[in-house]
Design a protein around this motif. Sequence first.
Motif, PDB file in Angstrom:
ATOM      1  N   LEU A  41      46.245  37.441  53.286  1.00  0.00           N
ATOM      2  CA  LEU A  41      44.964  37.402  52.497  1.00  0.00           C
ATOM      3  C   LEU A  41      43.866  36.936  53.169  1.00  0.00           C
TER       4      LEU A  41
ATOM      5  N   LEU B 254      43.059  39.907  53.808  1.00  0.00           N
ATOM      6  CA  LEU B 254      42.659  39.536  52.385  1.00  0.00           C
ATOM      7  C   LEU B 254      43.970  39.838  51.538  1.00  0.00           C
TER       8      LEU B 254
ATOM      9  N   SER C  57      42.241  39.972  42.137  1.00  0.00           N
ATOM     10  CA  SER C  57      41.012  39.647  41.666  1.00  0.00           C
ATOM     11  C   SER C  57      40.822  40.016  40.047  1.00  0.00           C
TER      12      SER C  57
ATOM     13  N   VAL D 132      42.359  36.232  45.525  1.00  0.00           N
ATOM     14  CA  VAL D 132      42.166  36.619  46.896  1.00  0.00           C
ATOM     15  C   VAL D 132      41.769  35.451  47.677  1.00  0.00           C
TER      16      VAL D 132
END
Length: 275
Positions: A53, A205, A209, A217
């Motif tokens: 991420l 990433l 979300s 994230v």
Amino acid sequence: MSLGDEHGTSGGYADTGQTRTRLPDGDPYGGAGRRGRSSSRSLVTVVGVVVLLIAAIAFANRGGNGGSSADGSNDKPATSATAATGDSPVRSKTAGIPTGFPHTQQGAQSAAANYAVALGSAEMFNKAQRHRIVDTVYAPDSAADRQAALDSAYSNESFLSNIGLAKDGSAPQGQTFVSRIIPVGTKVTSADSDNATVEVWYTSLFGLSGEASTNPVSESWYTTTYELRWVSNDWKVTDFRQKDGPVPVGRDQKASTADDMTKAVEEYGGLTYAR
């Protein structure tokens, strides 16, 4: 016979070909660390896929005092800039992934960067899409074994639960799953006429979300080394290995809201990478 370098030819291959490719949609976003990260990352790494991420990271701009010697000359190592365009940009796609890269070192670098993006995308969590990606980027004699390993990993309910996804790899209602790799640079460490070893340094990433997300994230930095072979007039992956970093110093920034992150994911498309 060797592949040509970036500014000349060798072994009969003109090394002016450069590639650009569309990458899977996704976005940056900064947030808190996610639960189960250690076990999840370990599992994905074992099967050969780095799904990590990243957030809207700002590199720490630190001014230096030096860089020049007493005689005024700059003693910093020279770098090779990534070209924005190429003489032979890739125009073909297979399963939505650019293919048909030039038989040059630049072509190998473009292939590695764009294949890394595909292998680190959210589409890898969908079985049908994952099979298409692996069949496209891997050499035929490597794809079958890789498919079996990936299917085993991505069907692991504990792994999926740890990152907040359902059994089929889908995100919970009202949340958006983000998985995107953003290459920062590439370099060839060895090459001959039909083989190339390419390192891809990237940030990524990964997370969910949404207001109810327990795995917001976040960002990571890695370097993956891809072994590529020239197969059926294209570069294909045969193996890879991954290591952490180099990791820049993070700037102290406030994380975006879930709404802002979701909006960014939906509105910002991927980039084109060329070498």
